[in-house]
Write a protein that holds these residues in place. Structure first.
Motif, short mmCIF file in Angstrom:
data_model
loop_
_atom_site.label_atom_id
_atom_site.label_comp_id
_atom_site.label_asym_id
_atom_site.label_seq_id
_atom_site.Cartn_x
_atom_site.Cartn_y
_atom_site.Cartn_z
N SER A 8 1.56 -1.51 -0.26
CA SER A 8 0.19 0.26 -0.13
C SER A 8 1.32 1.44 -0.12
CB SER A 8 -1.06 0.16 0.66
OG SER A 8 -0.12 -0.08 1.84
N HIS A 13 2.62 1.44 -5.18
CA HIS A 13 2.57 2.19 -6.86
C HIS A 13 2.84 2.81 -7.89
CE1 HIS A 13 0.51 6.36 -7.77
NE2 HIS A 13 0.07 6.16 -8.04
N TYR A 29 -4.81 -5.81 -10.13
CA TYR A 29 -5.54 -5.51 -8.45
C TYR A 29 -4.27 -5.04 -7.51
CZ TYR A 29 -9.42 -8.13 -10.49
OH TYR A 29 -10.17 -8.18 -11.90
N CYS A 30 -4.71 -4.42 -6.86
CA CYS A 30 -3.63 -3.81 -5.19
C CYS A 30 -4.19 -3.81 -3.97
CB CYS A 30 -3.49 -2.36 -5.19
SG CYS A 30 -1.80 -2.48 -4.49
N GLY A 33 -3.67 -1.17 -1.33
CA GLY A 33 -3.42 -0.10 -2.61
C GLY A 33 -3.88 0.93 -1.69
N ASN A 34 -3.99 2.52 -2.31
CA ASN A 34 -3.89 4.01 -1.59
C ASN A 34 -4.43 4.77 -3.13
OD1 ASN A 34 -1.79 4.80 -3.29
ND2 ASN A 34 -0.20 4.48 -1.62
N ILE A 37 -2.64 4.32 -6.39
CA ILE A 37 -2.86 3.13 -6.92
C ILE A 37 -4.34 2.95 -7.50
CG2 ILE A 37 -2.73 1.07 -6.34
CD1 ILE A 37 -1.08 1.17 -4.12
N ALA A 38 -5.17 2.97 -7.01
CA ALA A 38 -6.20 3.29 -7.48
C ALA A 38 -6.58 3.58 -8.93
CB ALA A 38 -7.07 3.85 -6.35
N CYS A 43 -8.53 -1.39 -6.41
CA CYS A 43 -7.88 -1.84 -5.44
C CYS A 43 -8.80 -2.57 -4.28
CB CYS A 43 -7.86 -0.41 -4.28
SG CYS A 43 -6.10 0.45 -5.18
#
Ligand code: AMP
Length: 424
Positions: A8, A13, A29-30, A33-34, A37-38, A43
């Motif tokens: 995250s 990122h 996908y993550c 995430g944050n 990153i979205a 996320c």
């Protein structure tokens, strides 16, 4: 292919940003995430410590590659569990991740394989450790075994400091009491971070970087997770890079294979470049944060095939191309970091900052509140830039910092000073 990144921070990122540009990546996908990153990946609110939940998600979404960002899940064996479930995962096994998880393991491996590193002894009792430092004298370095998020090391300038550090580590001054400590000779020189990609047998050099660990300008104040970084590191000449591969990285990869714990993934060597050559300070078993951000800006090749080749044991005939440019990242942190800081403060001006030539703003700790971006961590943004040299990258990064309106944040104003001084 569908790819899942675990983590995250700004490192994840940067990885997501780089992989999103790959023609091989269908859906990214993550977890978790944050807000930054979205923009590159979907996320998902998965608990990364719950390996079964991660495996179920991968099966449901037909994930063909999992890329693990931080060391915690690697040392907890997430790669072993994913692979057992038939899911390809990039990163070392739990057994191989001991290179970061146990300083004692790594020091013994170095000694047995003549890998240059500071002289040391391991101790399980404070009394013996204190006798040893009294014999050796100061300065001397005291380290707790195990993962310590960069807080496990005391470089003691005096014997009093060294003894206090021994008591603190065995007493559990920070987190749980250490079961073992390592005491090392103090190395003198310039530090650099060196990265290699490994497939269990073959290692190829990525690039080197230097970071700034102290919170304040002039490299003053308490240690942090890193307040900025740049690449290339001027001290890492072609000859020095080759020495690091020959004297440190290759022997480590050979030794891990011989131990039955072949090392796959990114091997991050924290180095001290001394008068007599490179010495290993420590290994990390993943990309550095914020070093990953500057590496991804300089990497010209597609990252996805490189990670797959490392996973598949196919690095032998692999090559990576890099932009000749330099890159630099400035960490913006919440006021008070690395001590107590406030979450939830409003950040504006991110779009304007991203428009500065050569700039990418990676999010390290943010969350979205509708269209608003709020701080959600200690290190919050990595304002990163490429340029023809470190000076140009630095000028661009700080021009972007000036566009960001975040009264709750701060940054250092001298990231890259050593390299810029050399360039001029
Ligand atoms: P580590 O967590 O092992 O990377 O150590 C954190 C920092 O402590 C390093 O980046 C160095 O600045 C310093 N350090 C660790 N070991 C030594 C050593 N043997 N000699 C001098 N400095 C060290």
């Amino acid at each position: 292919m569908n790819i899942l990144i675990l983590g995250s921070g700004g490192r994840e990122h940067a990885l997501a940003w780089k992989m999103a540009g790959s023609p091989l990546a269908d859906k990214l996908y993550c977890a978790p995430g944050n807000a930054g990153i979205a923009r590159e990946a979907e996320c998902v609110a998965l608990d990364v410590a719950d390996h079964r939940a991660v495996i179920s998600f991968c099966q449901a979404k037909k994930i063909e590659l999992v890329v693990v960002g931080p060391e915690g899940p690697l040392c907890a064996g997430i790669v072993d569990d994913l692979e057992k479930a038939g899911i390809k995962a990039f990163g070392p096994s739990k057994w191989a991740a001991r290179l970061e998880g146990s300083k004692g393991f790594t020091k013994d491996l170095c000694k047995a394989n003549k890998i240059p590193t500071a002289g040391y002894e391991r101790f399980k009792h404070a009394g013996e450790a204190k006798d040893y430092v009294r014999r050796k004298g100061a300065p001397i370095v005291v380290k707790a075994d195990g993962l310590a998020a960069g807080k496990g090391v005391v470089v003691a300038e005096t014997l009093v400091e060294a003894e206090a550090a021994i008591d603190m580590k065995f007493g559990g001054g920070l987190g749980a009491p250490a079961w073992e400590i390592v005491i090392e000779d103090c190395l003198v020189g310039e530090e650099a971070s060196f990265f290699a990609l490994c497939d269990g047998e073959t290692a190829i050099a990525l690039a080197a970087a230097q970071d700034h660990k102290r919170v304040g300008d002039g490299d003053k104040g308490p240690n942090t997770g890193g307040m900025g970084a740049y690449s290339p590191a001027p001290i890492m000449t072609t000859e020095m890079n080759q020495r690091v591969m020959d004297e440190i990285i290759h022997p480590t990869v050979r030794a891990m294979k011989a131990l039955g714990a072949p090392y796959k993934g990114v091997l991050f060597a924290g180095l001290m470049i001394t008068k007599s050559g490179p010495q290993l300070i420590e290994y990390n078993v993943r990309f550095g944060d914020p070093e990953c951000q500057v590496l991804m800006l300089r990497l010209m090749s597609d990252l996805v095939p490189a990670l797959l080749a490392a996973r598949d044991g196919q690095l032998k005939n692999f090559d990576l191309r890099w932009y000749p440019d330099a890159s630099l990242t400035v960490v913006m942190a919440a006021k008070g970091y690395p001590g107590n800081y406030q979450r939830g403060t409003l950040i504006e001006g991110l779009d304007e900052a991203a428009q500065v030539e050569g700039v990418e703003v990676f999010h390290a700790g943010t969350k979205a509140d509708g269209a608003r971006i709020l701080a959600n961590g200690g290190r919050v943004l990595n304002v990163s830039a490429r340029g023809r040299n470190v000076r140009e990258a630095q000028t661009r990064a700080y021009a972007a910092v000036d566009k960001i309106k975040w009264p709750g944040g701060f940054c250092r104003h001298d990231i890259g000073w050593r390299a810029v001084k050399r360039e001029t």
